[in-house]
Design a protein around this motif. Structure first.
Motif, short mmCIF file in Angstrom:
data_model
loop_
_atom_site.label_atom_id
_atom_site.label_comp_id
_atom_site.label_asym_id
_atom_site.label_seq_id
_atom_site.Cartn_x
_atom_site.Cartn_y
_atom_site.Cartn_z
N PHE A 381 0.94 -1.35 0.15
CA PHE A 381 0.11 0.21 -0.14
C PHE A 381 0.85 1.27 -0.02
O PHE A 381 1.95 1.37 0.79
CB PHE A 381 -1.14 0.00 1.25
CG PHE A 381 -1.82 1.32 1.20
CD1 PHE A 381 -2.97 1.26 0.53
CD2 PHE A 381 -1.50 2.31 1.68
CE1 PHE A 381 -3.92 2.36 0.45
CE2 PHE A 381 -2.11 3.54 1.57
CZ PHE A 381 -3.45 3.49 0.94
N GLN A 382 0.59 2.12 -0.92
CA GLN A 382 1.39 3.38 -0.94
C GLN A 382 -0.03 4.52 -0.98
O GLN A 382 -0.86 4.41 -1.67
CB GLN A 382 2.29 3.55 -2.11
CG GLN A 382 3.05 2.52 -2.00
CD GLN A 382 4.32 2.57 -3.24
OE1 GLN A 382 3.68 2.53 -4.51
NE2 GLN A 382 5.35 2.67 -3.10
N VAL A 383 0.15 5.71 -0.33
CA VAL A 383 -0.61 6.84 -0.55
C VAL A 383 -0.92 7.17 -1.93
O VAL A 383 -1.96 7.30 -2.21
CB VAL A 383 -0.42 7.69 0.67
CG1 VAL A 383 -1.48 9.05 0.27
CG2 VAL A 383 -0.44 7.62 1.98
N ASP A 384 0.18 7.38 -2.48
CA ASP A 384 0.13 7.78 -3.87
C ASP A 384 0.36 6.41 -4.43
O ASP A 384 1.49 6.04 -4.58
CB ASP A 384 1.29 8.87 -4.27
CG ASP A 384 1.12 9.00 -5.67
OD1 ASP A 384 0.31 8.49 -6.47
OD2 ASP A 384 1.69 10.07 -5.94
N GLY A 385 -0.43 5.61 -5.15
CA GLY A 385 -0.56 4.31 -5.90
C GLY A 385 -0.28 4.71 -7.41
O GLY A 385 -0.21 3.64 -8.01
N SER A 386 -0.47 5.92 -7.74
CA SER A 386 -0.47 6.23 -9.32
C SER A 386 0.94 5.79 -9.84
O SER A 386 1.95 5.81 -9.35
CB SER A 386 -0.75 7.63 -9.32
OG SER A 386 0.38 8.34 -8.92
N SER A 387 0.78 5.59 -11.08
CA SER A 387 2.15 5.31 -12.00
C SER A 387 2.65 6.52 -11.98
O SER A 387 4.14 6.52 -12.50
CB SER A 387 1.78 4.65 -13.34
OG SER A 387 0.88 5.66 -13.78
N VAL A 390 5.86 10.54 -7.56
CA VAL A 390 7.25 10.93 -7.47
C VAL A 390 8.05 10.21 -6.84
O VAL A 390 9.31 10.08 -7.29
CB VAL A 390 7.31 12.43 -6.75
CG1 VAL A 390 8.28 13.24 -7.52
CG2 VAL A 390 5.98 13.08 -6.76
N HIS A 391 7.62 9.57 -5.55
CA HIS A 391 8.54 8.82 -4.84
C HIS A 391 8.28 7.35 -5.17
O HIS A 391 7.39 6.97 -5.44
CB HIS A 391 8.11 8.98 -3.34
CG HIS A 391 7.77 10.26 -3.04
ND1 HIS A 391 8.97 11.20 -2.86
CD2 HIS A 391 6.75 11.22 -2.56
CE1 HIS A 391 8.38 12.39 -2.31
NE2 HIS A 391 7.31 12.35 -2.26
N GLY A 392 9.70 6.80 -5.32
CA GLY A 392 9.72 5.45 -5.52
C GLY A 392 9.32 4.18 -4.34
O GLY A 392 9.13 4.85 -3.46
N GLY A 393 9.66 3.09 -4.84
CA GLY A 393 9.50 2.17 -3.62
C GLY A 393 8.48 0.98 -3.91
O GLY A 393 7.48 1.21 -4.85
N THR A 394 8.42 0.12 -3.13
CA THR A 394 7.51 -0.96 -3.33
C THR A 394 6.13 -0.97 -2.36
O THR A 394 5.39 -1.89 -2.66
CB THR A 394 8.23 -2.30 -2.99
OG1 THR A 394 8.74 -2.28 -1.88
CG2 THR A 394 9.17 -2.63 -4.11
N GLY A 395 6.24 -0.09 -1.30
CA GLY A 395 5.12 -0.05 -0.51
C GLY A 395 5.46 -1.51 0.66
O GLY A 395 4.12 -1.64 1.09
#
Ligand SMILES: Nc1ncnc2c1ncn2[C@@H]1O[C@H](COP(=O)(O)OP(=O)(O)O)[C@@H](O)[C@H]1O
Ligand SMILES: [Mg+2]
Length: 453
Positions: A381-387, A390-395
């Motif tokens: 889960f990421q707050v900004d899950g859009s493609s 700006v911030h990278g990462g896997t959640g």
């Protein structure tokens, strides 16, 4: 009982097999006295024969006389054409009974005996005292009781039917629910299988990716060290980028491996005693380059009363690293990130107080929206899950944090930063692992390392 008292006669209700359901004996003692006489018991009371199934019963009252002249009325109890049992009213004194029948004296021993004579005399006196119930009145009484009984039987039966229908309806609903439950359980099983498949897929792929990646990293390092000859400045920059990206990729792969280990239940805690300020220093050292890149000031502080703790040091370090790297990632250039540790008594749900340390990772970044505060601890889960984020990462970072902390019997959550700016991630860890945590640990280590990767 009221009927019986009012009319001074007994009332009995028997079922179709002659089983006595209700028995209210008459108040007078004539029958009892005769049966108690040495030869009286053998005479047999009319009541006994009325009870027996051979005695015919009918919808109109029938009479039966006792040897002593007293009388019974008998009536069938029926419901919808079926005989449910019989009703007995008596013994009562019919209108024409004034003296004991001669047959009784004969049966008791021909009244030759003086004591028999005295006995018969006193029974005769009892009889005379007894109020007469005319036969037609006795028949009205038993018909009335019969009427009341059939109303009781009728309503009882109606209730019984209603409750049967009710039970059948509930049974139906229950069956339907059970069926639904079964289908749900099937689906859950299938989902679990799929989930396992996903975990083992992730584990295998990550493992396969890691091996070549270590070569990429290793060879880049050798190139940078000049083992293959001098590099031009440009070549040097390129190789450095390869190394950085390779490191980043390796971190992601390790996160995925961590999660699949957690999901397969293969994570073990290795307890050791360690010093918190030491750990903070190490984490700060490791994260400093990232912080400096964004001109973020990274500080740490432990209160003087923070004791050494018993926990898995590597996992505690991983928890702090994940939180600090998030804090740096989600804080704009020029902000601050700090780690603050204090000692804390934590009271659990059962009211037990547990000495703990509280570690707070505070940043001045973008903060976590209220409605995402539980979800960010879920895997992927990421707050900004859009493609386009700006911030990278896997959640995965926070789900690993949560798992590690809870495996220690601790808690983690996120709060608002001071003055509504940034966020504060709070971790509470027991100073000594609770008994159930130790027990779980020894059980999982007994299972051995079944992990992949
Ligand atoms: N310090 C923070 N400030 C703001 N948002 C955060 C912070 N830490 C985590 N988050 C939010 O929680 C999400 C999940 O974090 P995490 O599990 O570490 O995954 P990742 O860092 O790979 O995105 C992040 O994508 C972000 O939306
Ligand atoms: Mg993260």
């Amino acid at each position: 009982m009221t009927f019986s008292r009012f009319h001074r006669a007994g009332i009995a209700v028997l079922d179709s097999r002659g089983q006595v359901l209700v028995d209210i004996p008459a108040e007078h003692a004539i029958c009892r006295r005769i049966s108690a006489h040495p030869r009286g018991g053998a005479l047999g009371c009319a009541f006994d024969s009325l009870v027996s199934a051979e005695h015919q019963i009918d919808d109109v009252p029938q009479q039966a006389n006792c040897l002593c002249g007293l009388r019974y009325e008998l009536l069938a109890i029926r419901h919808q054409g079926e005989t449910l049992g019989r009703l007995v009213f008596g013994p009562y004194r019919p209108e024409n009974l004034t003296t004991l029948p001669r047959g009784l004296a004969r049966a008791l021993g021909e009244a030759g005996d003086v004591s028999d004579n005295a006995f018969l005399g006193s029974v005769q006196t009892d009889l005379e005292r007894l109020e007469v119930v005319p036969t037609d009145q006795a028949q009205q009484i038993i018909t009335a009781i019969g009427g009341v009984l059939s109303v009781i039987v009728h309503t009882g039966y109606a209730r019984h039917l209603t409750s049967q229908i009710h039970i059948a309806a509930i049974q139906d609903a229950y069956n339907e629910l059970s069926e639904k439950n079964r289908r749900l359980a099937d689906s859950v099983e299938k989902l679990k299988d799929l989930d396992k498949l996903k975990s083992s897929f992730l584990a295998t792929i990550s493992h396969e990716l890691r091996t070549p990646l270590t070569s990429v990293i290793g060879y880049s390092e050798m190139l940078l060290e000049g083992l293959a000859g001098d590099l031009s400045k440009e070549q040097n920059d390129y190789v450095r980028t390869i190394l950085e990206k390779g490191d980043h990729l390796l971190r992601i792969i390790n996160e995925i491996l961590d999660v699949s280990r957690i999901e397969s239940g293969a994570v073990q805690l290795n307890f050791e005693t360690f010093d918190i300020p030491d750990l903070l220093r190490q984490v700060a050292d490791a994260m400093m380059p990232q912080a400096q890149q964004k001109e973020i000031s990274l500080t740490y502080d432990a209160a003087s009363n923070v004791p050494v703790i018993v926990a898995d040091r590597a996992k505690t370090r991983q928890v702090l690293i994940n939180l600090v790297s998030n804090a740096i990632k989600f804080t704009p250039t020029g902000g601050t990130v700090s780690m603050l540790v204090t000692r804390k008594e934590v009271v659990d749900g059962g009211g037990v107080s547990r000495p703990s340390v509280e570690m707070r990772v505070v940043d001045t970044g973008i903060g976590v929206p209220q409605d995402s505060r539980d979800k960010i601890f879920e895997a992927f889960f990421q707050v900004d899950g859009s493609s386009t984020r700006v911030h990278g990462g896997t959640g995965l970072g926070l789900s690993i944090v949560k798992h590690f902390v809870e495996a220690h019997g601790g808690h983690v959550w996120v709060e608002d930063g001071e003055e509504q700016q940034g966020s504060v991630f709070v971790v509470q860890l027991p100073i000594n692992p609770p008994a159930d945590v130790r027990a779980k640990r020894s059980r999982s280590s007994a299972l051995g390392g079944t992990l992949v990767g």
